[in-house]
Write a protein that holds these residues in place. Sequence first.
Motif, PDB file in Angstrom:
ATOM      1  N   ILE A 183     -30.319  27.647 -14.737  1.00 43.19           N
ATOM      2  CA  ILE A 183     -31.544  27.422 -15.492  1.00 43.19           C
ATOM      3  C   ILE A 183     -32.249  26.173 -14.977  1.00 43.19           C
ATOM      4  CG2 ILE A 183     -30.779  28.632 -17.565  1.00 43.19           C
ATOM      5  CD1 ILE A 183     -29.961  25.989 -18.773  1.00 43.19           C
ATOM      6  N   SER A 184     -33.534  26.070 -15.295  1.00 31.88           N
ATOM      7  CA  SER A 184     -34.331  24.938 -14.842  1.00 31.88           C
ATOM      8  C   SER A 184     -33.971  23.684 -15.631  1.00 31.88           C
ATOM      9  CB  SER A 184     -35.817  25.246 -15.025  1.00 31.88           C
ATOM     10  OG  SER A 184     -36.142  25.311 -16.411  1.00 31.88           O
ATOM     11  N   ARG A 185     -34.443  22.529 -15.142  1.00 32.35           N
ATOM     12  CA  ARG A 185     -34.226  21.278 -15.855  1.00 32.35           C
ATOM     13  C   ARG A 185     -34.847  21.349 -17.248  1.00 32.35           C
ATOM     14  NH1 ARG A 185     -30.821  19.930 -12.644  1.00 32.35           N
ATOM     15  NH2 ARG A 185     -30.741  18.003 -11.417  1.00 32.35           N
ATOM     16  N   ALA A 186     -36.038  21.959 -17.355  1.00 28.72           N
ATOM     17  CA  ALA A 186     -36.700  22.074 -18.651  1.00 28.72           C
ATOM     18  C   ALA A 186     -35.871  22.925 -19.611  1.00 28.72           C
ATOM     19  CB  ALA A 186     -38.098  22.668 -18.490  1.00 28.72           C
ATOM     20  N   GLN A 187     -35.320  24.039 -19.123  1.00 26.13           N
ATOM     21  CA  GLN A 187     -34.483  24.889 -19.960  1.00 26.13           C
ATOM     22  C   GLN A 187     -33.191  24.185 -20.332  1.00 26.13           C
ATOM     23  OE1 GLN A 187     -34.456  28.185 -17.152  1.00 26.13           O
ATOM     24  NE2 GLN A 187     -35.548  29.478 -18.596  1.00 26.13           N
ATOM     25  N   ALA A 189     -32.797  20.978 -20.631  1.00 24.89           N
ATOM     26  CA  ALA A 189     -33.141  19.962 -21.624  1.00 24.89           C
ATOM     27  C   ALA A 189     -33.261  20.580 -23.012  1.00 24.89           C
ATOM     28  CB  ALA A 189     -34.444  19.271 -21.228  1.00 24.89           C
ATOM     29  N   ALA A 190     -33.936  21.731 -23.097  1.00 19.93           N
ATOM     30  CA  ALA A 190     -34.087  22.392 -24.390  1.00 19.93           C
ATOM     31  C   ALA A 190     -32.745  22.853 -24.934  1.00 19.93           C
ATOM     32  CB  ALA A 190     -35.038  23.587 -24.253  1.00 19.93           C
ATOM     33  N   TYR A 191     -31.897  23.351 -24.052  1.00 15.18           N
ATOM     34  CA  TYR A 191     -30.579  23.829 -24.451  1.00 15.18           C
ATOM     35  C   TYR A 191     -29.724  22.689 -25.006  1.00 15.18           C
ATOM     36  CZ  TYR A 191     -26.214  26.553 -23.920  1.00 15.18           C
ATOM     37  OH  TYR A 191     -25.027  27.221 -24.138  1.00 15.18           O
ATOM     38  N   LEU A 192     -29.874  21.499 -24.420  1.00 12.42           N
ATOM     39  CA  LEU A 192     -29.042  20.362 -24.810  1.00 12.42           C
ATOM     40  C   LEU A 192     -29.695  19.462 -25.849  1.00 12.42           C
ATOM     41  CD1 LEU A 192     -27.726  19.354 -21.253  1.00 12.42           C
ATOM     42  CD2 LEU A 192     -26.487  20.593 -23.037  1.00 12.42           C
ATOM     43  N   GLY A 193     -30.924  19.783 -26.253  1.00 13.36           N
ATOM     44  CA  GLY A 193     -31.599  18.957 -27.236  1.00 13.36           C
ATOM     45  C   GLY A 193     -32.017  17.608 -26.686  1.00 13.36           C
ATOM     46  N   LEU A 194     -32.426  17.572 -25.405  1.00  8.55           N
ATOM     47  CA  LEU A 194     -32.824  16.346 -24.732  1.00  8.55           C
ATOM     48  C   LEU A 194     -34.192  16.542 -24.096  1.00  8.55           C
ATOM     49  CD1 LEU A 194     -29.437  15.680 -22.873  1.00  8.55           C
ATOM     50  CD2 LEU A 194     -30.213  14.541 -24.974  1.00  8.55           C
ATOM     51  N   THR A 195     -34.751  15.464 -23.553  1.00  6.91           N
ATOM     52  CA  THR A 195     -35.969  15.580 -22.767  1.00  6.91           C
ATOM     53  C   THR A 195     -35.603  15.835 -21.307  1.00  6.91           C
ATOM     54  OG1 THR A 195     -36.081  13.220 -22.246  1.00  6.91           O
ATOM     55  CG2 THR A 195     -37.128  13.941 -24.306  1.00  6.91           C
ATOM     56  N   ILE A 196     -36.571  16.338 -20.542  1.00  5.68           N
ATOM     57  CA  ILE A 196     -36.333  16.572 -19.123  1.00  5.68           C
ATOM     58  C   ILE A 196     -35.974  15.261 -18.430  1.00  5.68           C
ATOM     59  CG2 ILE A 196     -37.337  17.414 -16.964  1.00  5.68           C
ATOM     60  CD1 ILE A 196     -39.218  19.146 -18.629  1.00  5.68           C
ATOM     61  N   GLU A 197     -36.697  14.190 -18.792  1.00  3.67           N
ATOM     62  CA  GLU A 197     -36.448  12.897 -18.165  1.00  3.67           C
ATOM     63  C   GLU A 197     -35.028  12.413 -18.428  1.00  3.67           C
ATOM     64  OE1 GLU A 197     -40.635  13.711 -18.621  1.00  3.67           O
ATOM     65  OE2 GLU A 197     -39.014  13.638 -20.117  1.00  3.67           O
ATOM     66  N   THR A 198     -34.558  12.617 -19.654  1.00  2.79           N
ATOM     67  CA  THR A 198     -33.200  12.186 -19.997  1.00  2.79           C
ATOM     68  C   THR A 198     -32.165  12.984 -19.213  1.00  2.79           C
ATOM     69  OG1 THR A 198     -33.855  11.487 -22.210  1.00  2.79           O
ATOM     70  CG2 THR A 198     -31.523  11.949 -21.870  1.00  2.79           C
ATOM     71  N   VAL A 199     -32.355  14.296 -19.105  1.00  5.87           N
ATOM     72  CA  VAL A 199     -31.436  15.116 -18.321  1.00  5.87           C
ATOM     73  C   VAL A 199     -31.399  14.632 -16.880  1.00  5.87           C
ATOM     74  CG1 VAL A 199     -31.052  17.419 -17.346  1.00  5.87           C
ATOM     75  CG2 VAL A 199     -31.578  17.169 -19.772  1.00  5.87           C
ATOM     76  N   SER A 200     -32.570  14.372 -16.302  1.00  7.13           N
ATOM     77  CA  SER A 200     -32.628  13.911 -14.913  1.00  7.13           C
ATOM     78  C   SER A 200     -31.922  12.576 -14.737  1.00  7.13           C
ATOM     79  CB  SER A 200     -34.084  13.809 -14.458  1.00  7.13           C
ATOM     80  OG  SER A 200     -34.691  15.090 -14.426  1.00  7.13           O
ATOM     81  N   ARG A 201     -32.141  11.664 -15.689  1.00 11.86           N
ATOM     82  CA  ARG A 201     -31.482  10.357 -15.595  1.00 11.86           C
ATOM     83  C   ARG A 201     -29.975  10.479 -15.726  1.00 11.86           C
ATOM     84  NH1 ARG A 201     -35.937   8.519 -18.828  1.00 11.86           N
ATOM     85  NH2 ARG A 201     -34.636   8.669 -20.698  1.00 11.86           N
ATOM     86  N   ARG A 202     -29.509  11.312 -16.640  1.00 12.63           N
ATOM     87  CA  ARG A 202     -28.066  11.467 -16.835  1.00 12.63           C
ATOM     88  C   ARG A 202     -27.420  12.160 -15.635  1.00 12.63           C
ATOM     89  NH1 ARG A 202     -26.583   7.696 -18.558  1.00 12.63           N
ATOM     90  NH2 ARG A 202     -28.706   7.012 -18.217  1.00 12.63           N
ATOM     91  N   ARG A 218     -30.496  22.573  -8.324  1.00 20.44           N
ATOM     92  CA  ARG A 218     -29.652  23.564  -8.991  1.00 20.44           C
ATOM     93  C   ARG A 218     -28.291  23.750  -8.328  1.00 20.44           C
ATOM     94  NH1 ARG A 218     -32.927  28.505 -11.770  1.00 20.44           N
ATOM     95  NH2 ARG A 218     -34.687  27.306 -12.602  1.00 20.44           N
ATOM     96  N   ALA A 219     -28.047  23.059  -7.251  1.00 20.90           N
ATOM     97  CA  ALA A 219     -26.765  23.185  -6.550  1.00 20.90           C
ATOM     98  C   ALA A 219     -25.989  21.878  -6.681  1.00 20.90           C
ATOM     99  CB  ALA A 219     -26.984  23.534  -5.090  1.00 20.90           C
ATOM    100  N   VAL A 220     -24.862  21.937  -7.399  1.00 20.06           N
ATOM    101  CA  VAL A 220     -24.063  20.750  -7.691  1.00 20.06           C
ATOM    102  C   VAL A 220     -22.651  20.949  -7.144  1.00 20.06           C
ATOM    103  CG1 VAL A 220     -23.104  19.312  -9.534  1.00 20.06           C
ATOM    104  CG2 VAL A 220     -25.384  20.279  -9.781  1.00 20.06           C
ATOM    105  N   ARG A 221     -22.073  19.894  -6.628  1.00 16.37           N
ATOM    106  CA  ARG A 221     -20.670  19.932  -6.210  1.00 16.37           C
ATOM    107  C   ARG A 221     -19.892  18.945  -7.064  1.00 16.37           C
ATOM    108  NH1 ARG A 221     -18.162  22.255  -2.190  1.00 16.37           N
ATOM    109  NH2 ARG A 221     -20.153  22.765  -1.180  1.00 16.37           N
ATOM    110  N   LEU A 222     -18.798  19.416  -7.660  1.00 15.98           N
ATOM    111  CA  LEU A 222     -17.965  18.548  -8.483  1.00 15.98           C
ATOM    112  C   LEU A 222     -17.067  17.710  -7.580  1.00 15.98           C
ATOM    113  CD1 LEU A 222     -16.903  21.023 -11.327  1.00 15.98           C
ATOM    114  CD2 LEU A 222     -19.045  19.769 -11.033  1.00 15.98           C
ATOM    115  N   LEU A 223     -17.176  16.392  -7.685  1.00 19.22           N
ATOM    116  CA  LEU A 223     -16.378  15.500  -6.837  1.00 19.22           C
ATOM    117  C   LEU A 223     -15.162  14.941  -7.560  1.00 19.22           C
ATOM    118  CD1 LEU A 223     -19.246  13.473  -5.093  1.00 19.22           C
ATOM    119  CD2 LEU A 223     -18.111  15.573  -4.315  1.00 19.22           C
TER     120      LEU A 223
END
Length: 238
Positions: A183-187, A189-202, A218-223
């Motif tokens: 899902i997109s950053r906007a989606q 954010a809505a799913y987590l009850g946050l703003t897009i900016e907060t999701v990006s910062r976290r 959208r592509a993340v690697r767990l380190l």
Amino acid sequence: MTCQRCAIRSRSLCGSLSDDALGALSSISRHRHFAPGQIIVTEGEPAIFANVVTGIVVEKKSLSDGREQIVSMFFSGDFLGDARRVNSDSTAQAVSPVTLCAFDRNAFEQLMDVYPVLTQSVLDYAMARLENAREWMLLLGQKSAEERVATFLMRLAARQADAGCRHVAAQSIEPGMALDIPISRAQMAAYLGLTIETVSRRMTALRDSGLVAFKDARAVRLLNVDGLKAAAGDNDRL
């Protein structure tokens, strides 16, 4: 494809059915395919009864002013449908290429009368969804922004690792695991009850802490899986 050879049989509500019941279920099913972004069912339309064979589906609720909230995500092996409702109380949308094994509702309900184990499977799945909703209420009500984002990533990793047939060894969540965020950053954010900016910062904070790496949005690697679990603040629930 027959139910006996279905890749998700062992982890869907069909898993506990006898061959006889599976044959009956197969006779009322058909595969339906959806492209990313395509609506599967709209809020208020006749409810759909289907197993997710492949892909990811989001469930959305709408407010009177047009705003939407993602309330659930469905993965391979999950069941779409509510035996209590004639019409859907939400909108379901494909966020990746999706294949559903869809059942005729009236015929499905008749089979529930014939095969009590199918009724029990539907009930068990409904209870599991209720428990998941309670866990999500805890996340939204008590967790910090970073804990919410970390929990989202860990849950997504768990579902990705568990995808497929349970007769085949599941992928483990280990350092280096590649994770696709559907899902997109906007989606998100809505799913987590946050703003897009907060999701990006976290997300950036998790990267700077050496817990994850990004190829793109959208592509993340767990380190550092243990570190990400700690960041989620809820190791026992993951």
